[in-house]
Scaffold this motif. Structure first.
Motif, short mmCIF file in Angstrom:
data_model
loop_
_atom_site.label_atom_id
_atom_site.label_comp_id
_atom_site.label_asym_id
_atom_site.label_seq_id
_atom_site.Cartn_x
_atom_site.Cartn_y
_atom_site.Cartn_z
N CYS A 126 32.95 91.59 46.90
CA CYS A 126 32.79 90.99 48.22
C CYS A 126 34.10 90.82 48.97
O CYS A 126 34.09 90.49 50.17
CB CYS A 126 32.06 89.65 48.12
SG CYS A 126 33.00 88.34 47.32
N GLN A 127 35.25 91.03 48.29
CA GLN A 127 36.55 90.88 48.94
C GLN A 127 37.32 92.20 49.00
O GLN A 127 38.55 92.20 49.09
CB GLN A 127 37.35 89.80 48.23
CG GLN A 127 36.73 88.42 48.36
CD GLN A 127 37.45 87.34 47.58
OE1 GLN A 127 38.38 87.62 46.83
NE2 GLN A 127 37.02 86.10 47.73
N GLN A 128 36.58 93.31 48.98
CA GLN A 128 37.25 94.60 49.09
C GLN A 128 37.91 94.78 50.45
O GLN A 128 38.91 95.50 50.58
CB GLN A 128 36.24 95.72 48.82
CG GLN A 128 35.80 95.78 47.36
CD GLN A 128 34.62 96.72 47.13
OE1 GLN A 128 33.93 97.10 48.07
NE2 GLN A 128 34.39 97.09 45.88
N VAL A 129 37.35 94.16 51.48
CA VAL A 129 37.91 94.19 52.84
C VAL A 129 38.02 92.75 53.32
O VAL A 129 37.08 91.97 53.19
CB VAL A 129 37.04 95.01 53.80
CG1 VAL A 129 37.63 95.01 55.21
CG2 VAL A 129 36.88 96.45 53.30
N VAL A 130 39.20 92.40 53.88
CA VAL A 130 39.43 91.04 54.38
C VAL A 130 39.81 91.10 55.85
O VAL A 130 40.72 91.86 56.23
CB VAL A 130 40.55 90.33 53.58
CG1 VAL A 130 40.78 88.92 54.12
CG2 VAL A 130 40.20 90.28 52.10
N ILE A 298 30.24 75.55 63.27
CA ILE A 298 31.10 76.11 62.23
C ILE A 298 32.13 77.01 62.90
O ILE A 298 31.78 77.95 63.62
CB ILE A 298 30.31 76.93 61.19
CG1 ILE A 298 29.13 76.13 60.64
CG2 ILE A 298 31.23 77.36 60.05
CD1 ILE A 298 28.26 76.92 59.67
N HIS A 299 33.40 76.74 62.66
CA HIS A 299 34.49 77.61 63.12
C HIS A 299 34.87 78.54 61.97
O HIS A 299 35.38 78.08 60.94
CB HIS A 299 35.70 76.78 63.54
CG HIS A 299 35.50 76.02 64.82
ND1 HIS A 299 35.87 76.52 66.05
CD2 HIS A 299 34.94 74.81 65.06
CE1 HIS A 299 35.57 75.65 67.00
NE2 HIS A 299 35.00 74.60 66.43
N PHE A 300 34.59 79.82 62.14
CA PHE A 300 34.92 80.79 61.09
C PHE A 300 36.30 81.38 61.36
O PHE A 300 36.66 81.69 62.51
CB PHE A 300 33.87 81.90 61.05
CG PHE A 300 32.52 81.45 60.57
CD1 PHE A 300 32.32 81.11 59.24
CD2 PHE A 300 31.45 81.34 61.45
CE1 PHE A 300 31.08 80.68 58.79
CE2 PHE A 300 30.21 80.91 61.01
CZ PHE A 300 30.01 80.58 59.68
N HIS A 301 37.07 81.53 60.28
CA HIS A 301 38.42 82.08 60.41
C HIS A 301 38.68 83.23 59.44
O HIS A 301 39.77 83.79 59.45
CB HIS A 301 39.46 80.98 60.20
CG HIS A 301 39.19 80.12 59.00
ND1 HIS A 301 38.67 78.84 59.10
CD2 HIS A 301 39.33 80.35 57.68
CE1 HIS A 301 38.52 78.33 57.89
NE2 HIS A 301 38.92 79.23 57.01
N CYS A 302 37.68 83.57 58.64
CA CYS A 302 37.86 84.67 57.69
C CYS A 302 36.51 85.32 57.39
O CYS A 302 35.50 84.63 57.23
CB CYS A 302 38.50 84.15 56.39
SG CYS A 302 38.81 85.44 55.15
N LEU A 303 36.53 86.65 57.33
CA LEU A 303 35.37 87.44 56.92
C LEU A 303 35.82 88.42 55.86
O LEU A 303 36.82 89.14 56.04
CB LEU A 303 34.80 88.21 58.11
CG LEU A 303 33.83 89.36 57.80
CD1 LEU A 303 32.52 88.82 57.21
CD2 LEU A 303 33.54 90.20 59.04
N THR A 304 35.12 88.41 54.72
CA THR A 304 35.37 89.43 53.70
C THR A 304 34.09 90.21 53.48
O THR A 304 32.99 89.69 53.69
CB THR A 304 35.84 88.81 52.37
OG1 THR A 304 34.75 88.08 51.77
CG2 THR A 304 37.02 87.86 52.59
N HIS A 305 34.23 91.47 53.05
CA HIS A 305 33.02 92.25 52.78
C HIS A 305 33.32 93.41 51.85
O HIS A 305 34.49 93.78 51.61
CB HIS A 305 32.37 92.73 54.07
CG HIS A 305 33.19 93.66 54.91
ND1 HIS A 305 33.33 95.00 54.63
CD2 HIS A 305 33.90 93.44 56.06
CE1 HIS A 305 34.08 95.57 55.56
NE2 HIS A 305 34.45 94.65 56.43
N ARG A 306 32.27 93.98 51.32
CA ARG A 306 32.36 95.17 50.49
C ARG A 306 32.65 96.38 51.36
O ARG A 306 32.47 96.35 52.58
CB ARG A 306 31.05 95.39 49.72
CG ARG A 306 30.70 94.25 48.80
CD ARG A 306 29.36 94.47 48.12
NE ARG A 306 29.39 95.62 47.21
CZ ARG A 306 28.67 95.70 46.10
NH1 ARG A 306 27.87 94.70 45.76
NH2 ARG A 306 28.72 96.76 45.34
N ARG A 307 33.08 97.46 50.72
CA ARG A 307 33.18 98.71 51.45
C ARG A 307 31.78 99.19 51.82
O ARG A 307 30.86 99.11 51.01
CB ARG A 307 33.91 99.76 50.61
CG ARG A 307 35.35 99.40 50.27
CD ARG A 307 36.06 100.55 49.56
NE ARG A 307 37.37 100.13 49.06
CZ ARG A 307 37.58 99.69 47.83
NH1 ARG A 307 36.58 99.63 46.97
NH2 ARG A 307 38.79 99.32 47.45
#
Length: 502
Positions: A126-130, A298-307
């Protein structure tokens, strides 16, 4: 447990329960319209490969039938879910084993708990892309807008994860989030939910509440998060018990929370207590548009995802919808737990047409007067989600509670409204229920449709009509001789339900 969304999609495709849509489709209204028609027909899951306005494909209707919900739980039949319910019931209020078989059964359950403990994944998919601010833009996600009067696009199947600032205990809930800007969303949760409690505690300490939203997890984890069973176990442990092995968790990048390592997307952010924005209107499970409510931001400041991530979604509305199918499957899990809470209950059913929680039908093994009323009152307090059940109908154990014909017959033949109907006024209620005169406050009705015994009645009850057993056996033996062996006696005559026959 390393199962992920992609494995479940592969399973559905192998079983011919997944259709790929290769032409461009708009997530604004069009996607939900397509899915809604398939839901009504018990159709397959869908994977939209070209989504207008987003680079990511969208999966929907994965749990659109009870069968597929069972597959998500790694089971083939709804009846198999009761075995899991028995296991959870034993964990909730374990009784000291008295015999060797009971000792063995309890030992197996404890072993399952140990095996279900989650583990940490140091290199999570889930953290392959930040992606962090200022590059974060929630509008790039293929969020859907199901209905024309919905105020904005929404997230519906995200696991919203928070933590108790006093105890450190996490809560995992499935709440609706509404898009407000490129980096903010409002969260719609009831005041009794775990996330709302955590926010109140953070506010009392003058702290922000950290939030993570995991999107695109294996449906089994979603069902574990949607199971409000009062056992002192985390949702992660529930998921491990459901799946037969501990799930892999990952530490978030910017907040002190853990999420399923196999998630397709993870959003990380914070809520400042007292900061509210209008949320709604939005189509809801009652079949109407919900009102506009001031909701936490909710204030979001980071998105991580798979390839090459896949976005998973659904939407609410009048049944049938995916949430109703999930409820029907979970109904089987609740049953053994409810029997332990309310010993006289033989079986219970939450009809999908009653929104899967507004009306409950209970069968009891009646042994004394007033028992039906006692069972109804105990039901309302047995599990958190039953707090908002408006109607409880209690019938005898010989009534098939999943057959509406039998239930209606029991109500019609065994109920005197002046004696057998009781109402509890002004009880805490679902704020989405517009039938209440005052939002958030309403009444509940219990109906005793059991056979009455003294002193409930002062006259003998009528003798039920039954076939002569010897004649019934004779007809069974001669059925083929009558030339009727080709008839399907399990088919339902549509005239029984008032349908016209072409």
């Amino acid at each position: 447990m390393t199962d992920d969304l992609r494995q479940y999609l592969k399973l559905l495709e192998e079983r011919q329960q997944l259709r790929r849509i290769t032409v461009p489709v708009n997530p604004d209204l069009e996607m939900a319209e397509i899915c809604n028609r398939l839901l009504a027909a018990g159709g397959p899951a869908l994977l939209f490969e070209q989504v207008i306005g987003s680079p990511y494909p969208v999966a929907i209707n994965l749990l659109g039938t009870v069968e597929r919900a069972c597959w998500a739980m790694k089971m083939n039949h709804p009846q198999d879910l009761e075995a899991l319910g028995k296991k959870l019931a034993l964990l909730q209020q374990p009784k000291p084993p008295k015999t060797l078989p009971q000792v063995i059964d309890f030992g197996k359950v404890l072993f399952d708990v140990v095996r279900a403990k989650p583990s940490r994944d140091l290199l999570p998919p889930c953290q392959q892309v930040v992606v962090k601010a200022p590059d974060l833009d929630l509008r790039q996600l293929p969020l859907i807008r199901p209905y024309p009067q919905d105020a904005a696009k929404i997230i519906t199947l995200g696991l919203v994860i928070t933590k108790d600032c006093e105890t450190g205990t996490p809560n995992v809930g499935v709440y609706r989030l509404q898009l407000q800007s490129a980096t903010t969303m409002t969260v719609h949760w009831l005041s009794v939910r775990g996330g709302a409690r955590h926010l109140r505690k953070a506010a009392a300490r003058g702290q922000k509440l950290e939030v993570a939203v995991a999107l695109g997890v294996h449906p089994l984890i979603i069902m574990a998060a949607a199971t409000p069973i009062p056992v002192d176990l985390s949702e992660w442990l529930f998921a491990g018990l459901y799946g037969g092995g501990g799930i892999h968790l990952a530490k978030c990048k910017t907040v002190d929370l853990e999420v399923p390592a196999q998630s397709e997307f993870v959003l990380e952010g914070t809520i400042t207590p007292g900061e509210l924005l209008p949320d709604g209107p939005c189509g809801d499970h009652m079949g109407y548009y919900g009102g506009v409510e001031a909701s936490p931001v909710i204030h979001f400041h980071c998105l991580t995802h798979r390839r090459d991530p896949i976005y998973l979604t659904t939407f609410s509305g009048r049944p049938p919808k995916e949430e109703a199918m999930i409820a029907l499957a979970l109904n089987r899990i609740y049953t053994p737990i409810l029997r332990q809470q309310v010993s006289e209950i033989v079986d219970f059913f939450l009809p999908m047409e009653a929104l899967s929680y507004k009306a409950a039908i209970i069968s009891i093994d009646k042994a004394y007067p007033g028992q039906a009323r006692r069972a109804a009152l105990a039901f309302w307090s047995a599990l958190p989600q039953f707090t908002y059940t408006k109607f409880v109908i209690v019938v005898d154990k010989n009534i098939n509670i999943r057959d509406p014909r039998q239930v209606v017959w029991a109500i019609s033949s065994k109920v005197d409204p002046s004696r057998d109907v009781f109402i509890l006024p002004d009880t805490p209620f679902d704020s989405l229920d517009f039938a209440s005169e005052r939002i958030g406050l309403g009444g509940r009705m219990g109906i005793d449709a059991t056979t009455k015994i003294p002193p409930e009645t002062d006259h003998p009850w009528g003798q039920p009509l039954t076939s002569d057993p010897e004649i019934a056996q004779l007809v069974d033996q001669r059925w083929q001789e009558y030339g009727l062996g080709d008839l399907d006696l399990t088919a339902v005559n549509p005239e029984l339900f008032g349908y016209e026959i072409d």
